[in-house]
Scaffold this active site. Structure first.
Site, PDB file in Angstrom:
ATOM      1  N   TYR A  26       7.877  -7.233   4.030  1.00  0.00           N
ATOM      2  CA  TYR A  26       6.455  -7.144   3.829  1.00  0.00           C
ATOM      3  C   TYR A  26       5.735  -6.992   5.048  1.00  0.00           C
ATOM      4  CZ  TYR A  26       1.964  -8.042   2.042  1.00  0.00           C
ATOM      5  OH  TYR A  26       0.447  -7.943   1.645  1.00  0.00           O
ATOM      6  N   LYS A  69       3.333  -3.736   6.336  1.00  0.00           N
ATOM      7  CA  LYS A  69       1.972  -3.810   6.483  1.00  0.00           C
ATOM      8  C   LYS A  69       1.567  -3.575   7.929  1.00  0.00           C
ATOM      9  CE  LYS A  69      -1.537  -7.190   5.311  1.00  0.00           C
ATOM     10  NZ  LYS A  69      -1.779  -8.752   4.934  1.00  0.00           N
TER      11      LYS A  69
END
Length: 110
Positions: free
Chosen positions: A12, A16
């Site tokens: 993640y 990002k």
């Protein structure tokens, strides 16, 4: 984007950071056409169904409505592209810069 990752959050966090880098680079490429590109991120966990499923919402902390993201997006979309571009910001940061300092209206009960 932050380097403070939750356990198991490496993928993640990588996505990002990549998205942020993409938007910052794209902002430079299109600025001559008066087009703004920014990254807008939640300032923390938002009270969404996904957060509930992943058990990311703690009962002892105030839950924040996803309306913070919507309101921040409207502010960014309304901004002059020449002066608001190439930024990676949180929803709360955008709201505060716009003079909305009392964010209690975004707190939701559980």
């Amino acid at each position: 984007a932050s380097l403070d990752l939750m356990p198991g959050g490496l993928v993640y966090g990588l996505a990002k950071m990549g998205t942020t880098l993409l938007s910052l680079g794209l902002a430079k490429e299109v600025q001559e056409h008066n087009i703004a590109v920014n990254s807008l991120w939640p300032g923390g966990t938002r009270a969404t169904e996904g957060a509930r499923v992943l058990r990311m919402l703690r009962d002892d902390a105030p839950w924040v409505s996803p309306e913070t993201m919507a309101d921040a997006a409207v502010i960014i979309a309304s901004a002059d592209p020449a002066s608001f571009t190439g930024r990676s910001v949180t929803d709360e940061e955008v709201l505060r810069e716009a003079g909305i300092t009392d964010l209690s209206r975004y707190h939701v009960s559980h």
